[in-house]
Scaffold this motif. Structure first.
Motif, PDB file in Angstrom:
ATOM      1  N   SER A  57       0.833  -1.208   0.000  1.00  0.00           N
ATOM      2  CA  SER A  57       0.000   0.000   0.000  1.00  0.00           C
ATOM      3  C   SER A  57       0.864   1.253   0.000  1.00  0.00           C
ATOM      4  N   GLU A  58       2.014   1.197   0.674  1.00  0.00           N
ATOM      5  CA  GLU A  58       2.912   2.348   0.707  1.00  0.00           C
ATOM      6  C   GLU A  58       3.568   2.568  -0.647  1.00  0.00           C
ATOM      7  N   LEU A  59       3.971   1.475  -1.307  1.00  0.00           N
ATOM      8  CA  LEU A  59       4.531   1.600  -2.643  1.00  0.00           C
ATOM      9  C   LEU A  59       3.512   2.220  -3.601  1.00  0.00           C
ATOM     10  N   TYR A  60       2.270   1.787  -3.474  1.00  0.00           N
ATOM     11  CA  TYR A  60       1.219   2.364  -4.314  1.00  0.00           C
ATOM     12  C   TYR A  60       1.079   3.862  -4.047  1.00  0.00           C
ATOM     13  N   GLU A  61       1.002   4.252  -2.776  1.00  0.00           N
ATOM     14  CA  GLU A  61       0.821   5.662  -2.436  1.00  0.00           C
ATOM     15  C   GLU A  61       2.012   6.499  -2.881  1.00  0.00           C
ATOM     16  N   ALA A  62       3.218   5.956  -2.723  1.00  0.00           N
ATOM     17  CA  ALA A  62       4.405   6.692  -3.153  1.00  0.00           C
ATOM     18  C   ALA A  62       4.406   6.877  -4.664  1.00  0.00           C
ATOM     19  N   CYS A  63       4.087   5.813  -5.396  1.00  0.00           N
ATOM     20  CA  CYS A  63       4.019   5.909  -6.861  1.00  0.00           C
ATOM     21  C   CYS A  63       2.941   6.889  -7.291  1.00  0.00           C
ATOM     22  N   ARG A  64       1.791   6.797  -6.660  1.00  0.00           N
ATOM     23  CA  ARG A  64       0.670   7.664  -7.038  1.00  0.00           C
ATOM     24  C   ARG A  64       1.009   9.130  -6.769  1.00  0.00           C
ATOM     25  N   THR A  65       1.622   9.411  -5.629  1.00  0.00           N
ATOM     26  CA  THR A  65       2.003  10.786  -5.298  1.00  0.00           C
ATOM     27  C   THR A  65       3.014  11.322  -6.303  1.00  0.00           C
ATOM     28  N   ALA A  66       3.989  10.491  -6.674  1.00  0.00           N
ATOM     29  CA  ALA A  66       5.004  10.918  -7.635  1.00  0.00           C
ATOM     30  C   ALA A  66       4.384  11.186  -9.001  1.00  0.00           C
ATOM     31  N   VAL A  67       3.493  10.316  -9.439  1.00  0.00           N
ATOM     32  CA  VAL A  67       2.831  10.501 -10.740  1.00  0.00           C
ATOM     33  C   VAL A  67       2.021  11.791 -10.754  1.00  0.00           C
ATOM     34  N   GLN A  68       1.252  12.019  -9.694  1.00  0.00           N
ATOM     35  CA  GLN A  68       0.426  13.224  -9.630  1.00  0.00           C
ATOM     36  C   GLN A  68       1.278  14.484  -9.577  1.00  0.00           C
ATOM     37  N   THR A  69       2.412  14.423  -8.905  1.00  0.00           N
ATOM     38  CA  THR A  69       3.277  15.600  -8.797  1.00  0.00           C
ATOM     39  C   THR A  69       4.030  15.859 -10.095  1.00  0.00           C
ATOM     40  N   ALA A  70       4.503  14.803 -10.743  1.00  0.00           N
ATOM     41  CA  ALA A  70       5.262  14.965 -11.985  1.00  0.00           C
ATOM     42  C   ALA A  70       4.404  15.540 -13.112  1.00  0.00           C
ATOM     43  N   ARG A  71       3.118  15.193 -13.128  1.00  0.00           N
ATOM     44  CA  ARG A  71       2.173  15.731 -14.118  1.00  0.00           C
ATOM     45  C   ARG A  71       2.668  15.572 -15.553  1.00  0.00           C
ATOM     46  N   GLY A  72       3.282  14.438 -15.829  1.00  0.00           N
ATOM     47  CA  GLY A  72       3.699  14.149 -17.184  1.00  0.00           C
ATOM     48  C   GLY A  72       4.963  14.851 -17.637  1.00  0.00           C
ATOM     49  N   ARG A  73       5.595  15.630 -16.771  1.00  0.00           N
ATOM     50  CA  ARG A  73       6.808  16.349 -17.182  1.00  0.00           C
ATOM     51  C   ARG A  73       7.985  15.402 -17.381  1.00  0.00           C
ATOM     52  N   VAL A  74       8.053  14.352 -16.594  1.00  0.00           N
ATOM     53  CA  VAL A  74       9.045  13.296 -16.776  1.00  0.00           C
ATOM     54  C   VAL A  74       8.351  11.967 -16.508  1.00  0.00           C
ATOM     55  N   PRO A  75       8.869  10.870 -17.061  1.00  0.00           N
ATOM     56  CA  PRO A  75       8.291   9.567 -16.740  1.00  0.00           C
ATOM     57  C   PRO A  75       8.537   9.206 -15.279  1.00  0.00           C
ATOM     58  N   VAL A  76       7.601   8.491 -14.702  1.00  0.00           N
ATOM     59  CA  VAL A  76       7.744   7.969 -13.341  1.00  0.00           C
ATOM     60  C   VAL A  76       7.706   6.447 -13.425  1.00  0.00           C
ATOM     61  N   TYR A  77       8.706   5.804 -12.824  1.00  0.00           N
ATOM     62  CA  TYR A  77       8.799   4.353 -12.866  1.00  0.00           C
ATOM     63  C   TYR A  77       8.636   3.776 -11.467  1.00  0.00           C
ATOM     64  N   GLY A  78       7.882   2.698 -11.370  1.00  0.00           N
ATOM     65  CA  GLY A  78       7.814   1.962 -10.130  1.00  0.00           C
ATOM     66  C   GLY A  78       9.007   1.024 -10.034  1.00  0.00           C
ATOM     67  N   SER A  79       9.709   1.046  -8.907  1.00  0.00           N
ATOM     68  CA  SER A  79      10.923   0.236  -8.748  1.00  0.00           C
ATOM     69  C   SER A  79      10.755  -0.685  -7.549  1.00  0.00           C
ATOM     70  N   ALA A  80      11.016  -1.963  -7.767  1.00  0.00           N
ATOM     71  CA  ALA A  80      10.759  -2.936  -6.702  1.00  0.00           C
ATOM     72  C   ALA A  80      11.940  -3.878  -6.519  1.00  0.00           C
ATOM     73  N   VAL A  81      12.067  -4.410  -5.295  1.00  0.00           N
ATOM     74  CA  VAL A  81      13.104  -5.394  -4.971  1.00  0.00           C
ATOM     75  C   VAL A  81      12.439  -6.611  -4.318  1.00  0.00           C
ATOM     76  N   PRO A  82      11.577  -7.312  -5.049  1.00  0.00           N
ATOM     77  CA  PRO A  82      10.880  -8.470  -4.477  1.00  0.00           C
ATOM     78  C   PRO A  82      11.777  -9.694  -4.428  1.00  0.00           C
ATOM     79  N   ASN A  83      11.314 -10.695  -3.697  1.00  0.00           N
ATOM     80  CA  ASN A  83      12.076 -11.940  -3.595  1.00  0.00           C
ATOM     81  C   ASN A  83      11.373 -13.117  -4.240  1.00  0.00           C
ATOM     82  N   THR A  84      10.114 -12.929  -4.640  1.00  0.00           N
ATOM     83  CA  THR A  84       9.380 -13.998  -5.311  1.00  0.00           C
ATOM     84  C   THR A  84       8.605 -13.418  -6.486  1.00  0.00           C
ATOM     85  N   THR A  85       8.249 -14.278  -7.399  1.00  0.00           N
ATOM     86  CA  THR A  85       7.429 -13.843  -8.538  1.00  0.00           C
ATOM     87  C   THR A  85       6.072 -13.357  -8.054  1.00  0.00           C
TER      88      THR A  85
END
Length: 449
Positions: A57-85
């Motif tokens: 949920s925190e990753l979602y909120e962080a991504c969503r906040t970044a996307v809304q703030t960037a407003r299309g001026r630069v791409p926003v990428y979600g970055s993850a370090v999972p341990n399983t598929t």
């Protein structure tokens, strides 16, 4: 902007308040700071962002906040370090719902090197879950994916369009040699960005690009323009900073470096400890050596007066016509090569890409303060339309044509010249590379020239 894994992508820190809860306001302020510094993209989560310790949920909120703030001026990428598929698929789905432009996902960080077939399944399911471009974040020092494994993943998963290589300049060189004409290859080597760019890396995703984003952007642009004395000087300023923040306790040291610049991001989440006295002293000394000791990142030197005249070679390419398209631009001043640019431009016809390359060249000329501009291209259609010899009948080209004419009117002198294809080889090569960055295959029908 989807698929544009190129240029300087800053890995965002995750700000926390005193209760170790996500601080959305501070996160939005960091996005604004990085965009203003001129970065080409922002990655949310990941190692720098303490992504391994974030809830979904925190990753979602962080991504969503970044996307809304960037407003299309630069791409926003979600970055993850999972341990399983399973974890990776859930992250991919959440990031897509948050509106990111693509995903940067590390291989599982077991204490052994992951097998190639397992990685193919891993990235296949991630791409299938999100339907977004994916970059392989190959930065785990104790479990790096081999060049052969990465090659196998890229061959098997069309949505894998980039790879970030950290920790090993030799492996980066191998990736560039074997895959650099197929996908975007980015450097994750804080202390070796200069040689990475000289080798041909298409950009970087590195913590130092968060600490001193403006300097890293200037380094990248200097290398691309062939200004190696300037690039080496910047490298020498960045090197102590890269050394000071590397290794254990990296998130805490990065956050301390940002706090020294007045960027309020809080402390790293427990059990990561605040930097020790020695670590703080090293960061302070490194920032001072870089010219950022007064609290803010050093501003670029004053720009010299604009060139009186700039000459551009431009080209556009499209895979499928319409299809994934790209543009390439090479600039000269006084007979000296002063810059080169390439950029995916979405799904376009070849003629639209040609116009977009011309339009971007005029924008660059204005940014550099040129008063006279000459553009050389090998598209006879665009050449004759801009000169008024052909009417612009295609509705998709009319708006682009009007935009070009409006920009051209701002110069004291504007000239467009047709050149044979062989004289435009570098711009064409850059455009074809940009097509690959956008997910297309060069060499497809290119439409009327």
């Amino acid at each position: 902007m989807a698929g544009r894994f190129q240029g300087i992508i800053s890995p965002l820190v995750t700000p926390f308040d005193d209760g170790e809860e996500l601080d959305r306001a501070a996160l939005a302020a960091e996005v604004e700071y990085l965009v203003a510094a001129g970065v080409h993209g922002i990655a949310v989560g990941g190692w720098t962002g303490e992504g391994a310790g974030l809830e979904l949920s925190e990753l979602y909120e962080a991504c969503r906040t970044a996307v809304q703030t960037a407003r299309g001026r630069v791409p926003v990428y979600g970055s993850a370090v999972p341990n399983t598929t399973r974890q990776a698929v859930r992250f991919a789905q959440a990031a897509k719902e948050a509106g990111v432009d693509g995903l940067q996902v590390a291989p599982p960080h077991y204490p052994w090197v992951p097998e190639a077939d397992g990685l193919v399944e891993y990235y296949t399911r991630i791409a299938g879950a999100a339907g977004l471009p994916v970059s392989v974040c190959n930065v785990i020092p104790w479990a790096p994916a081999t060049v052969e494994a990465v090659e196998k993943v890229i061959a098997a998963v069309p949505l894998v369009r980039g790879v970030e290589q950290g920790g090993d300049l030799h492996r980066l060189a191998d990736l560039l040699c074997r895959l650099g004409d197929q996908v975007t290859v980015l450097s994750g080597l804080d202390d070796l960005l200069y040689p990475s760019f000289v080798l041909g890396a298409h950009g970087a995703v590195a913590p130092i690009a968060t600490v001193l984003p403006g300097l890293v952007v200037r380094l990248f642009e200097a290398v691309r323009a062939g200004r190696h004395a300037e690039a080496l000087e910047i490298h020498r300023r960045l090197l102590p900073v890269g050394r000071a923040i590397e290794g254990p306790n990296l998130p805490a040291k990065i956050k301390y470096a940002l706090e020294l610049q007045g960027r309020r991001v809080g402390r790293a989440r427990s059990p990561i400890r605040p930097p020790s006295g020695a670590e703080k002293a090293a960061v302070e000394a490194a920032l001072a050596a870089a010219g950022a000791g007064s609290g803010r990142e050093p501003a670029p030197p004053a720009q010299p007066p604009g060139e009186t005249k700039l000459v551009f070679y431009v080209d556009g390419a499209s895979s499928g016509n319409p299809g994934p398209a790209g543009i390439g631009i090479v600039a000269f001043a006084g007979g000296r090569r002063v810059g080169a640019w390439q950029e995916p431009v979405g799904v376009r016809t070849n003629n639209e890409a040609e116009y977009l390359a011309l339009k971007r060249a005029l924008e660059l000329a204005l940014e550099r303060g040129a008063r006279q501009v000459e553009v050389r291209l090998d598209s006879e259609l665009v050449y004759r339309q801009v000169r008024g010899e052909y009417r612009v009948l295609d509705r998709r080209l009319q708006a682009l044509y009007e935009g070009v004419r409006e920009l051209a009117s701002r110069f004291e002198q504007f000239e467009v010249r047709w050149v044979p294809r062989q004289e435009n080889a570098e711009a064409n090569r850059l455009a074809q590379q940009a097509v690959r960055m956008g997910g297309g295959r060069p060499g497809q029908p290119e439409g009327q020239r």
